[in-house]
Scaffold this motif. Structure first.
Motif, PDB file in Angstrom:
ATOM      1  N   ALA A  59     -13.165 -21.441 -20.001  1.00  0.00           N
ATOM      2  CA  ALA A  59     -12.127 -21.324 -18.977  1.00  0.00           C
ATOM      3  C   ALA A  59     -12.653 -20.539 -17.778  1.00  0.00           C
ATOM      4  O   ALA A  59     -13.529 -19.678 -17.919  1.00  0.00           O
ATOM      5  CB  ALA A  59     -10.909 -20.614 -19.566  1.00  0.00           C
ATOM      6  N   PHE A  60     -12.106 -20.857 -16.612  1.00  0.00           N
ATOM      7  CA  PHE A  60     -12.483 -20.144 -15.389  1.00  0.00           C
ATOM      8  C   PHE A  60     -11.989 -18.705 -15.476  1.00  0.00           C
ATOM      9  O   PHE A  60     -10.874 -18.448 -15.901  1.00  0.00           O
ATOM     10  CB  PHE A  60     -11.864 -20.824 -14.163  1.00  0.00           C
ATOM     11  N   GLU A  61     -12.834 -17.772 -15.058  1.00  0.00           N
ATOM     12  CA  GLU A  61     -12.442 -16.369 -14.972  1.00  0.00           C
ATOM     13  C   GLU A  61     -12.631 -15.911 -13.542  1.00  0.00           C
ATOM     14  O   GLU A  61     -13.628 -16.250 -12.900  1.00  0.00           O
ATOM     15  CB  GLU A  61     -13.308 -15.517 -15.894  1.00  0.00           C
ATOM     16  N   PRO A  62     -11.696 -15.128 -13.019  1.00  0.00           N
ATOM     17  CA  PRO A  62     -11.824 -14.638 -11.647  1.00  0.00           C
ATOM     18  C   PRO A  62     -13.047 -13.737 -11.479  1.00  0.00           C
ATOM     19  O   PRO A  62     -13.505 -13.111 -12.440  1.00  0.00           O
ATOM     20  CB  PRO A  62     -10.540 -13.847 -11.406  1.00  0.00           C
ATOM     21  N   GLY A  63     -13.540 -13.678 -10.270  1.00  0.00           N
ATOM     22  CA  GLY A  63     -14.721 -12.888  -9.966  1.00  0.00           C
ATOM     23  C   GLY A  63     -14.380 -11.514  -9.421  1.00  0.00           C
ATOM     24  O   GLY A  63     -13.211 -11.138  -9.293  1.00  0.00           O
ATOM     25  N   VAL A  64     -15.427 -10.772  -9.077  1.00  0.00           N
ATOM     26  CA  VAL A  64     -15.301  -9.429  -8.514  1.00  0.00           C
ATOM     27  C   VAL A  64     -15.846  -9.484  -7.094  1.00  0.00           C
ATOM     28  O   VAL A  64     -16.992  -9.882  -6.883  1.00  0.00           O
ATOM     29  CB  VAL A  64     -16.094  -8.400  -9.343  1.00  0.00           C
ATOM     30  N   LEU A  65     -15.005  -9.116  -6.135  1.00  0.00           N
ATOM     31  CA  LEU A  65     -15.434  -9.084  -4.742  1.00  0.00           C
ATOM     32  C   LEU A  65     -16.170  -7.779  -4.488  1.00  0.00           C
ATOM     33  O   LEU A  65     -15.637  -6.695  -4.739  1.00  0.00           O
ATOM     34  CB  LEU A  65     -14.244  -9.189  -3.791  1.00  0.00           C
ATOM     35  N   VAL A  66     -17.406  -7.880  -4.012  1.00  0.00           N
ATOM     36  CA  VAL A  66     -18.206  -6.704  -3.672  1.00  0.00           C
ATOM     37  C   VAL A  66     -18.063  -6.491  -2.168  1.00  0.00           C
ATOM     38  O   VAL A  66     -18.345  -7.390  -1.377  1.00  0.00           O
ATOM     39  CB  VAL A  66     -19.689  -6.888  -4.058  1.00  0.00           C
ATOM     40  N   VAL A  67     -17.613  -5.297  -1.800  1.00  0.00           N
ATOM     41  CA  VAL A  67     -17.358  -4.965  -0.404  1.00  0.00           C
ATOM     42  C   VAL A  67     -18.193  -3.756  -0.012  1.00  0.00           C
ATOM     43  O   VAL A  67     -18.158  -2.730  -0.691  1.00  0.00           O
ATOM     44  CB  VAL A  67     -15.859  -4.652  -0.162  1.00  0.00           C
ATOM     45  N   ALA A  68     -18.939  -3.892   1.078  1.00  0.00           N
ATOM     46  CA  ALA A  68     -19.655  -2.744   1.653  1.00  0.00           C
ATOM     47  C   ALA A  68     -18.682  -2.039   2.576  1.00  0.00           C
ATOM     48  O   ALA A  68     -18.019  -2.674   3.389  1.00  0.00           O
ATOM     49  CB  ALA A  68     -20.874  -3.209   2.430  1.00  0.00           C
ATOM     50  N   ALA A  69     -18.600  -0.719   2.442  1.00  0.00           N
ATOM     51  CA  ALA A  69     -17.651   0.027   3.253  1.00  0.00           C
ATOM     52  C   ALA A  69     -18.171   1.424   3.534  1.00  0.00           C
ATOM     53  O   ALA A  69     -18.849   2.027   2.704  1.00  0.00           O
ATOM     54  CB  ALA A  69     -16.304   0.126   2.538  1.00  0.00           C
ATOM     55  N   GLU A  70     -17.839   1.906   4.717  1.00  0.00           N
ATOM     56  CA  GLU A  70     -18.143   3.293   5.047  1.00  0.00           C
ATOM     57  C   GLU A  70     -17.120   4.178   4.346  1.00  0.00           C
ATOM     58  O   GLU A  70     -16.111   3.697   3.828  1.00  0.00           O
ATOM     59  CB  GLU A  70     -18.117   3.477   6.563  1.00  0.00           C
ATOM     60  N   ALA A  71     -17.353   5.462   4.336  1.00  0.00           N
ATOM     61  CA  ALA A  71     -16.594   6.405   3.506  1.00  0.00           C
ATOM     62  C   ALA A  71     -15.079   6.272   3.631  1.00  0.00           C
ATOM     63  O   ALA A  71     -14.385   6.082   2.630  1.00  0.00           O
ATOM     64  CB  ALA A  71     -17.028   7.828   3.821  1.00  0.00           C
ATOM     65  N   MET A  72     -14.546   6.356   4.834  1.00  0.00           N
ATOM     66  CA  MET A  72     -13.086   6.319   4.986  1.00  0.00           C
ATOM     67  C   MET A  72     -12.524   4.941   4.657  1.00  0.00           C
ATOM     68  O   MET A  72     -11.463   4.827   4.054  1.00  0.00           O
ATOM     69  CB  MET A  72     -12.676   6.733   6.405  1.00  0.00           C
ATOM     70  N   ALA A  73     -13.240   3.881   5.031  1.00  0.00           N
ATOM     71  CA  ALA A  73     -12.776   2.534   4.702  1.00  0.00           C
ATOM     72  C   ALA A  73     -12.763   2.343   3.194  1.00  0.00           C
ATOM     73  O   ALA A  73     -11.839   1.726   2.647  1.00  0.00           O
ATOM     74  CB  ALA A  73     -13.654   1.489   5.374  1.00  0.00           C
ATOM     75  N   ALA A  74     -13.767   2.875   2.498  1.00  0.00           N
ATOM     76  CA  ALA A  74     -13.827   2.765   1.043  1.00  0.00           C
ATOM     77  C   ALA A  74     -12.602   3.423   0.410  1.00  0.00           C
ATOM     78  O   ALA A  74     -12.005   2.872  -0.525  1.00  0.00           O
ATOM     79  CB  ALA A  74     -15.104   3.394   0.513  1.00  0.00           C
ATOM     80  N   LEU A  75     -12.219   4.553   0.932  1.00  0.00           N
ATOM     81  CA  LEU A  75     -11.042   5.258   0.414  1.00  0.00           C
ATOM     82  C   LEU A  75      -9.780   4.426   0.630  1.00  0.00           C
ATOM     83  O   LEU A  75      -8.963   4.264  -0.277  1.00  0.00           O
ATOM     84  CB  LEU A  75     -10.918   6.624   1.090  1.00  0.00           C
ATOM     85  N   HIS A  76      -9.630   3.857   1.823  1.00  0.00           N
ATOM     86  CA  HIS A  76      -8.455   3.017   2.121  1.00  0.00           C
ATOM     87  C   HIS A  76      -8.450   1.764   1.248  1.00  0.00           C
ATOM     88  O   HIS A  76      -7.405   1.375   0.726  1.00  0.00           O
ATOM     89  CB  HIS A  76      -8.432   2.624   3.598  1.00  0.00           C
ATOM     90  N   ILE A  77      -9.601   1.138   1.088  1.00  0.00           N
ATOM     91  CA  ILE A  77      -9.680  -0.070   0.264  1.00  0.00           C
ATOM     92  C   ILE A  77      -9.336   0.261  -1.182  1.00  0.00           C
ATOM     93  O   ILE A  77      -8.617  -0.483  -1.846  1.00  0.00           O
ATOM     94  CB  ILE A  77     -11.078  -0.719   0.369  1.00  0.00           C
ATOM     95  N   GLN A  78      -9.826   1.394  -1.659  1.00  0.00           N
ATOM     96  CA  GLN A  78      -9.548   1.799  -3.034  1.00  0.00           C
ATOM     97  C   GLN A  78      -8.042   1.932  -3.262  1.00  0.00           C
ATOM     98  O   GLN A  78      -7.535   1.514  -4.299  1.00  0.00           O
ATOM     99  CB  GLN A  78     -10.255   3.116  -3.334  1.00  0.00           C
ATOM    100  N   HIS A  79      -7.339   2.483  -2.285  1.00  0.00           N
ATOM    101  CA  HIS A  79      -5.889   2.670  -2.429  1.00  0.00           C
ATOM    102  C   HIS A  79      -5.126   1.364  -2.257  1.00  0.00           C
ATOM    103  O   HIS A  79      -3.995   1.254  -2.737  1.00  0.00           O
ATOM    104  CB  HIS A  79      -5.381   3.708  -1.432  1.00  0.00           C
ATOM    105  N   GLN A  80      -5.722   0.385  -1.579  1.00  0.00           N
ATOM    106  CA  GLN A  80      -5.032  -0.878  -1.314  1.00  0.00           C
ATOM    107  C   GLN A  80      -5.631  -2.044  -2.092  1.00  0.00           C
ATOM    108  O   GLN A  80      -5.410  -3.205  -1.750  1.00  0.00           O
ATOM    109  CB  GLN A  80      -5.096  -1.191   0.180  1.00  0.00           C
ATOM    110  N   THR A  81      -6.369  -1.763  -3.146  1.00  0.00           N
ATOM    111  CA  THR A  81      -7.074  -2.813  -3.881  1.00  0.00           C
ATOM    112  C   THR A  81      -6.140  -3.918  -4.347  1.00  0.00           C
ATOM    113  O   THR A  81      -6.436  -5.098  -4.165  1.00  0.00           O
ATOM    114  CB  THR A  81      -7.828  -2.213  -5.085  1.00  0.00           C
ATOM    115  N   GLY A  82      -5.031  -3.579  -4.946  1.00  0.00           N
ATOM    116  CA  GLY A  82      -4.099  -4.599  -5.455  1.00  0.00           C
ATOM    117  C   GLY A  82      -3.616  -5.531  -4.361  1.00  0.00           C
ATOM    118  O   GLY A  82      -3.583  -6.760  -4.537  1.00  0.00           O
ATOM    119  N   GLU A  83      -3.269  -4.948  -3.228  1.00  0.00           N
ATOM    120  CA  GLU A  83      -2.799  -5.741  -2.098  1.00  0.00           C
ATOM    121  C   GLU A  83      -3.918  -6.631  -1.546  1.00  0.00           C
ATOM    122  O   GLU A  83      -3.699  -7.802  -1.227  1.00  0.00           O
ATOM    123  CB  GLU A  83      -2.284  -4.797  -1.001  1.00  0.00           C
ATOM    124  N   ILE A  84      -5.115  -6.093  -1.440  1.00  0.00           N
ATOM    125  CA  ILE A  84      -6.255  -6.861  -0.922  1.00  0.00           C
ATOM    126  C   ILE A  84      -6.597  -8.007  -1.875  1.00  0.00           C
ATOM    127  O   ILE A  84      -6.846  -9.133  -1.432  1.00  0.00           O
ATOM    128  CB  ILE A  84      -7.467  -5.941  -0.664  1.00  0.00           C
TER     129      ILE A  84
END
Length: 158
Positions: A59-84
């Motif tokens: 069966a198909f399994e979803p993948g993992v999106l790898v995102v390069a981010a600077e420090a503050m963007a990484a923090l924002h992405i971490q908090h908004q992961t579900g939405e993203i």
């Protein structure tokens, strides 16, 4: 009918990106809408890590999106992961992503320090002044002086 260069480039790059990184140009282009303009300025999707299937029938399994981010963007992405993840899956039209993995790194080059201009020699200053005297307008003379100083101070020697 002429095709735009962007369409041509996308047609060439999309298969390469899909094979090498599991991404499409469309996803990269839509990143500001998916992550938000402020986060997108300092982050970029790198690839999608798809789980390996042992058999074609698995069966198909979803993948993992790898995102390069600077420090503050990484923090924002971490908090908004579900939405993203939800926005990416809606963009893709199926549950393509199950989570986001962050790679923290500097994306924009830091500004290069400006080299300090060396002082002009007396001969160089006199040469610039002679050139500037050939103009009647005072504003133009000042501009020629500034340009001459800038050019000569950048050179290691004349």
């Amino acid at each position: 009918m002429a095709k735009s260069a962007a369409n041509f480039v996308n047609a060439v790059l999309d298969p390469v990106l899909a094979k090498r990184a599991g991404l499409s140009i469309a996803l990269i282009d839509a990143w500001p809408e998916i992550a938000g303009a402020q986060i997108a300025e300092t982050s970029c999707p790198l690839k999608i890590d798809w789980p390996r299937r042992r058999h074609e029938d698995d069966a198909f399994e979803p993948g993992v999106l790898v995102v390069a981010a600077e420090a503050m963007a990484a923090l924002h992405i971490q908090h908004q992961t579900g939405e993203i993840v939800g926005r990416i899956n809606a963009f893709m039209g199926f549950d393509a992503i199950c989570r986001v993995r962050l790679v923290q790194k500097q994306l924009a080059e830091p500004p290069k320090p400006r080299r300090k201009a060396r002082p002009l020699t007396a001969d160089e200053a006199e040469r610039i002044e002679r050139m500037a005297q050939g103009f009647d307008d005072e504003g133009l003379r000042d501009a020629v002086r500034r340009l001459g100083c800038s050019v000569l101070s950048e050179k290691s020697g004349t």
